[in-house]
Write a protein that holds these residues in place. Structure first.
Motif, PDB file in Angstrom:
ATOM      1  N   GLN A  55      11.529 -36.171 -47.853  1.00 61.90           N
ATOM      2  CA  GLN A  55      10.727 -35.028 -47.450  1.00 61.90           C
ATOM      3  C   GLN A  55       9.850 -34.638 -48.623  1.00 61.90           C
ATOM      4  OE1 GLN A  55      13.118 -31.875 -45.980  1.00 61.90           O
ATOM      5  NE2 GLN A  55      13.800 -33.008 -44.207  1.00 61.90           N
ATOM      6  N   ASN A  56       8.577 -34.678 -48.378  1.00 60.30           N
ATOM      7  CA  ASN A  56       7.614 -34.363 -49.415  1.00 60.30           C
ATOM      8  C   ASN A  56       7.045 -32.976 -49.160  1.00 60.30           C
ATOM      9  OD1 ASN A  56       7.110 -35.826 -51.639  1.00 60.30           O
ATOM     10  ND2 ASN A  56       5.578 -37.158 -50.747  1.00 60.30           N
ATOM     11  N   ILE A  57       7.753 -31.978 -49.632  1.00 60.96           N
ATOM     12  CA  ILE A  57       7.276 -30.610 -49.480  1.00 60.96           C
ATOM     13  C   ILE A  57       6.585 -30.243 -50.783  1.00 60.96           C
ATOM     14  CG2 ILE A  57       7.910 -28.216 -49.109  1.00 60.96           C
ATOM     15  CD1 ILE A  57      10.359 -29.228 -47.592  1.00 60.96           C
ATOM     16  N   LYS A  58       5.280 -30.219 -50.720  1.00 57.60           N
ATOM     17  CA  LYS A  58       4.525 -29.875 -51.911  1.00 57.60           C
ATOM     18  C   LYS A  58       4.216 -28.381 -51.878  1.00 57.60           C
ATOM     19  CE  LYS A  58       2.479 -34.362 -52.576  1.00 57.60           C
ATOM     20  NZ  LYS A  58       1.253 -35.119 -52.733  1.00 57.60           N
ATOM     21  N   PRO A  59       4.458 -27.721 -53.000  1.00 54.52           N
ATOM     22  CA  PRO A  59       4.159 -26.282 -53.009  1.00 54.52           C
ATOM     23  C   PRO A  59       2.658 -26.041 -52.944  1.00 54.52           C
ATOM     24  CG  PRO A  59       4.775 -27.020 -55.193  1.00 54.52           C
ATOM     25  CD  PRO A  59       4.991 -28.187 -54.259  1.00 54.52           C
ATOM     26  N   GLU A  60       2.322 -24.892 -52.433  1.00 52.68           N
ATOM     27  CA  GLU A  60       0.922 -24.491 -52.338  1.00 52.68           C
ATOM     28  C   GLU A  60       0.377 -24.283 -53.751  1.00 52.68           C
ATOM     29  OE1 GLU A  60      -1.458 -20.539 -50.883  1.00 52.68           O
ATOM     30  OE2 GLU A  60       0.429 -21.027 -49.918  1.00 52.68           O
ATOM     31  N   THR A  61      -0.911 -24.453 -53.874  1.00 49.12           N
ATOM     32  CA  THR A  61      -1.569 -24.247 -55.164  1.00 49.12           C
ATOM     33  C   THR A  61      -2.449 -23.013 -55.082  1.00 49.12           C
ATOM     34  OG1 THR A  61      -1.592 -26.613 -55.576  1.00 49.12           O
ATOM     35  CG2 THR A  61      -3.086 -25.286 -56.864  1.00 49.12           C
ATOM     36  N   PRO A  98       4.413 -21.222 -55.371  1.00 48.90           N
ATOM     37  CA  PRO A  98       3.215 -22.043 -55.596  1.00 48.90           C
ATOM     38  C   PRO A  98       2.925 -22.248 -57.073  1.00 48.90           C
ATOM     39  CG  PRO A  98       2.590 -19.822 -54.986  1.00 48.90           C
ATOM     40  CD  PRO A  98       4.093 -19.885 -54.878  1.00 48.90           C
ATOM     41  N   ASP A  99       2.158 -23.306 -57.350  1.00 52.63           N
ATOM     42  CA  ASP A  99       1.671 -23.559 -58.709  1.00 52.63           C
ATOM     43  C   ASP A  99       0.404 -22.735 -58.919  1.00 52.63           C
ATOM     44  OD1 ASP A  99       3.669 -25.427 -58.820  1.00 52.63           O
ATOM     45  OD2 ASP A  99       2.349 -27.157 -58.588  1.00 52.63           O
ATOM     46  N   LYS A 127       5.217 -21.766 -62.736  1.00 56.93           N
ATOM     47  CA  LYS A 127       4.442 -22.985 -62.982  1.00 56.93           C
ATOM     48  C   LYS A 127       2.964 -22.633 -63.126  1.00 56.93           C
ATOM     49  CE  LYS A 127       7.585 -25.948 -60.442  1.00 56.93           C
ATOM     50  NZ  LYS A 127       7.708 -26.878 -59.325  1.00 56.93           N
TER      51      LYS A 127
END
Length: 136
Positions: A55-61, A98-99, A127
């Motif tokens: 599962q590739n859950i990328k945080p919002e930027t 998020p980043d 981050k």
């Protein structure tokens, strides 16, 4: 190694040498004696099926830009100094967090970028990254 007597050396040997076959049977018997208890004492479990896709859950930027005059832009929307802290706090409350990418104009005073970093730290963002242009 044959057991028995042979009177003539030309006579065909009628006995079969059983020693190698007995050795193989004893080795197989030992292997079965060792493996059967392991198989008998195992617990029968019906395991669930799962997909092997990661599962590739990328945080919002969140993009925070500081222009040459020192104005803040959060995701290309102009915000005041007072609104910046509250909007960063709401971004820090998201899950996953998020980043924060800070883009500062090269003509802006460092003080304005440092204030933005302090506001992000007080908001709880962990981050933080800086966006720069590569040299040609």
């Amino acid at each position: 190694m044959a057991f028995g007597t042979q009177d003539d050396s030309d006579e065909v040997m009628n006995e079969i040498n059983m020693t190698p076959m007995v050795d193989i049977m004893l080795v197989l018997l030992i292997i079965f004696i060792i493996t059967v208890p392991v198989m008998k004492h195992s617990v029968n479990i019906d395991l669930p099926r799962a997909s092997n896709e990661a599962q590739n859950i990328k945080p919002e930027t969140v993009r925070l830009s500081v222009d040459a005059e020192g104005s803040y832009f959060l995701n290309e929307t102009k915000v005041s100094d007072e609104e910046l802290g509250s909007q960063l706090k709401s971004a820090a409350a998201q899950n996953p967090q998020p980043d924060l990418h800070i883009r500062g104009d090269k003509a802006v005073r460092y003080e304005r970028v440092a204030q933005a970093m302090a506001a992000a730290q007080q908001a709880g963002l962990r981050k933080i990254g800086f966006i720069t242009e590569p040299k040609n």
